[in-house]
Design a protein around this motif. Sequence first.
Motif, PDB file in Angstrom:
ATOM      1  N   TRP A  52       0.827  -1.198   0.000  1.00 34.83           N
ATOM      2  CA  TRP A  52       0.000   0.000   0.000  1.00 34.83           C
ATOM      3  C   TRP A  52       0.870   1.262   0.000  1.00 34.83           C
ATOM      4  O   TRP A  52       0.575   2.240  -0.672  1.00 34.83           O
ATOM      5  CB  TRP A  52      -0.909   0.025   1.215  1.00 34.83           C
ATOM      6  CG  TRP A  52      -1.969  -1.042   1.238  1.00 34.83           C
ATOM      7  CD1 TRP A  52      -2.293  -1.913   0.236  1.00 34.83           C
ATOM      8  CD2 TRP A  52      -2.824  -1.351   2.321  1.00 34.83           C
ATOM      9  NE1 TRP A  52      -3.307  -2.735   0.633  1.00 34.83           N
ATOM     10  CE2 TRP A  52      -3.660  -2.424   1.922  1.00 34.83           C
ATOM     11  CE3 TRP A  52      -2.982  -0.842   3.600  1.00 34.83           C
ATOM     12  CZ2 TRP A  52      -4.626  -2.963   2.745  1.00 34.83           C
ATOM     13  CZ3 TRP A  52      -3.942  -1.397   4.423  1.00 34.83           C
ATOM     14  CH2 TRP A  52      -4.760  -2.436   3.998  1.00 34.83           C
ATOM     15  N   SER A  56       1.124   4.393  -2.850  1.00 27.55           N
ATOM     16  CA  SER A  56       0.986   5.805  -2.475  1.00 27.55           C
ATOM     17  C   SER A  56       2.224   6.612  -2.831  1.00 27.55           C
ATOM     18  O   SER A  56       2.117   7.754  -3.290  1.00 27.55           O
ATOM     19  CB  SER A  56       0.698   5.924  -0.978  1.00 27.55           C
ATOM     20  OG  SER A  56      -0.523   5.306  -0.671  1.00 27.55           O
ATOM     21  N   ALA A 112     -12.207   4.734  -5.069  1.00 24.47           N
ATOM     22  CA  ALA A 112     -11.845   4.891  -3.653  1.00 24.47           C
ATOM     23  C   ALA A 112     -13.097   4.955  -2.787  1.00 24.47           C
ATOM     24  O   ALA A 112     -13.174   4.301  -1.735  1.00 24.47           O
ATOM     25  CB  ALA A 112     -10.988   6.138  -3.458  1.00 24.47           C
ATOM     26  N   GLU A 116     -15.040   1.830   0.347  1.00 25.00           N
ATOM     27  CA  GLU A 116     -15.168   2.217   1.754  1.00 25.00           C
ATOM     28  C   GLU A 116     -15.473   1.017   2.654  1.00 25.00           C
ATOM     29  O   GLU A 116     -14.929   0.886   3.740  1.00 25.00           O
ATOM     30  CB  GLU A 116     -16.266   3.266   1.912  1.00 25.00           C
ATOM     31  CG  GLU A 116     -16.409   3.769   3.322  1.00 25.00           C
ATOM     32  CD  GLU A 116     -17.479   4.827   3.452  1.00 25.00           C
ATOM     33  OE1 GLU A 116     -17.607   5.366   4.557  1.00 25.00           O
ATOM     34  OE2 GLU A 116     -18.186   5.112   2.472  1.00 25.00           O
ATOM     35  N   THR A 119     -12.056  -4.132   3.260  1.00 23.81           N
ATOM     36  CA  THR A 119     -10.854  -4.061   4.096  1.00 23.81           C
ATOM     37  C   THR A 119      -9.749  -4.877   3.448  1.00 23.81           C
ATOM     38  O   THR A 119     -10.006  -5.682   2.545  1.00 23.81           O
ATOM     39  CB  THR A 119     -11.109  -4.593   5.519  1.00 23.81           C
ATOM     40  OG1 THR A 119     -11.533  -5.950   5.437  1.00 23.81           O
ATOM     41  CG2 THR A 119     -12.145  -3.762   6.249  1.00 23.81           C
ATOM     42  N   MET A 125      -8.360  -2.497   7.726  1.00 21.89           N
ATOM     43  CA  MET A 125      -8.481  -1.062   7.496  1.00 21.89           C
ATOM     44  C   MET A 125      -9.226  -0.860   6.186  1.00 21.89           C
ATOM     45  O   MET A 125      -9.057  -1.637   5.243  1.00 21.89           O
ATOM     46  CB  MET A 125      -7.087  -0.451   7.405  1.00 21.89           C
ATOM     47  CG  MET A 125      -7.068   1.039   7.242  1.00 21.89           C
ATOM     48  SD  MET A 125      -5.361   1.635   7.316  1.00 21.89           S
ATOM     49  CE  MET A 125      -5.137   2.112   5.628  1.00 21.89           C
ATOM     50  N   SER A 126     -10.035   0.168   6.116  1.00 23.45           N
ATOM     51  CA  SER A 126     -10.803   0.429   4.903  1.00 23.45           C
ATOM     52  C   SER A 126      -9.869   0.683   3.724  1.00 23.45           C
ATOM     53  O   SER A 126      -8.936   1.488   3.808  1.00 23.45           O
ATOM     54  CB  SER A 126     -11.717   1.639   5.103  1.00 23.45           C
ATOM     55  OG  SER A 126     -12.354   1.967   3.899  1.00 23.45           O
ATOM     56  N   MET A 128     -10.553   2.278   1.241  1.00 20.96           N
ATOM     57  CA  MET A 128     -10.782   3.631   0.744  1.00 20.96           C
ATOM     58  C   MET A 128      -9.565   4.512   1.019  1.00 20.96           C
ATOM     59  O   MET A 128      -9.139   5.279   0.163  1.00 20.96           O
ATOM     60  CB  MET A 128     -12.015   4.236   1.409  1.00 20.96           C
ATOM     61  CG  MET A 128     -12.299   5.667   0.995  1.00 20.96           C
ATOM     62  SD  MET A 128     -13.648   6.414   1.915  1.00 20.96           S
ATOM     63  CE  MET A 128     -12.869   6.696   3.487  1.00 20.96           C
ATOM     64  N   TRP A 129      -8.972   4.379   2.208  1.00 20.81           N
ATOM     65  CA  TRP A 129      -7.840   5.215   2.582  1.00 20.81           C
ATOM     66  C   TRP A 129      -6.619   4.912   1.727  1.00 20.81           C
ATOM     67  O   TRP A 129      -5.836   5.796   1.413  1.00 20.81           O
ATOM     68  CB  TRP A 129      -7.524   5.063   4.070  1.00 20.81           C
ATOM     69  CG  TRP A 129      -8.688   5.473   4.893  1.00 20.81           C
ATOM     70  CD1 TRP A 129      -9.509   4.666   5.624  1.00 20.81           C
ATOM     71  CD2 TRP A 129      -9.211   6.798   5.025  1.00 20.81           C
ATOM     72  NE1 TRP A 129     -10.503   5.401   6.215  1.00 20.81           N
ATOM     73  CE2 TRP A 129     -10.345   6.722   5.865  1.00 20.81           C
ATOM     74  CE3 TRP A 129      -8.847   8.035   4.522  1.00 20.81           C
ATOM     75  CZ2 TRP A 129     -11.109   7.831   6.212  1.00 20.81           C
ATOM     76  CZ3 TRP A 129      -9.594   9.150   4.872  1.00 20.81           C
ATOM     77  CH2 TRP A 129     -10.702   9.043   5.702  1.00 20.81           C
ATOM     78  N   LEU A 132      -7.328   6.339  -1.864  1.00 20.03           N
ATOM     79  CA  LEU A 132      -7.409   7.801  -1.963  1.00 20.03           C
ATOM     80  C   LEU A 132      -6.096   8.437  -2.425  1.00 20.03           C
ATOM     81  O   LEU A 132      -6.107   9.571  -2.893  1.00 20.03           O
ATOM     82  CB  LEU A 132      -7.832   8.402  -0.621  1.00 20.03           C
ATOM     83  CG  LEU A 132      -9.329   8.509  -0.396  1.00 20.03           C
ATOM     84  CD1 LEU A 132      -9.613   9.031   1.003  1.00 20.03           C
ATOM     85  CD2 LEU A 132      -9.995   9.389  -1.438  1.00 20.03           C
ATOM     86  N   SER A 133      -4.985   7.721  -2.301  1.00 16.31           N
ATOM     87  CA  SER A 133      -3.715   8.304  -2.753  1.00 16.31           C
ATOM     88  C   SER A 133      -3.717   8.536  -4.260  1.00 16.31           C
ATOM     89  O   SER A 133      -3.033   9.443  -4.742  1.00 16.31           O
ATOM     90  CB  SER A 133      -2.537   7.418  -2.350  1.00 16.31           C
ATOM     91  OG  SER A 133      -2.593   6.175  -3.017  1.00 16.31           O
TER      92      SER A 133
END
Length: 165
Positions: A52, A56, A112, A116, A119, A125-126, A128-129, A132-133
């Motif tokens: 991840w 990013s 993204a 939501e 995971t 962890m979602s 989505m985060w 979002l990058s």
Amino acid sequence: MKLLGLLSDICEKVAIAVAALLLVAVFCLVFGGVVLRMTGHNFSMSEELSRWGLVSICFMGASAALKQKMHVAVNMLVDLLPLSVGKIVVTISYVLVFVLLVYSTGYSWKAAMGAEGMTGDIVPMSMMWVKLSLPIGMGMMIVHLVHGFLKIYSSPDIDTIRIGT
């Protein structure tokens, strides 16, 4: 124009800082994972978190590279053209990249937001985060493109307005 230039500079600094922090974090995760495996322990989250982080880093770093004109480009043809024609070619390239980025940003934002409820396989962890990058990095690229686009016809030479080198 000055406000857009300031926003572009801030986006560049944020992208560099985030990419640097992520790079250090990914290094620590991977190195720590190797050390733990050698000692007979396992940190299963290190692979997913580092993957991840690398995604990013790519999109944040790409926006800073766009601002610094460090993307790869083949400029031999543009360099041979007269300045007025070269500016037209550069304008077309800015418009094409802008359209591609707007399209990609919209779809990556949609992806993204659609992730939501999802995971990670190991990290609860979602997604989505993580995703979002992409739209954030592309959004910063759009800011740099618009700022560069507004300087095309006031520039005295072609070197300062090209997208890449």
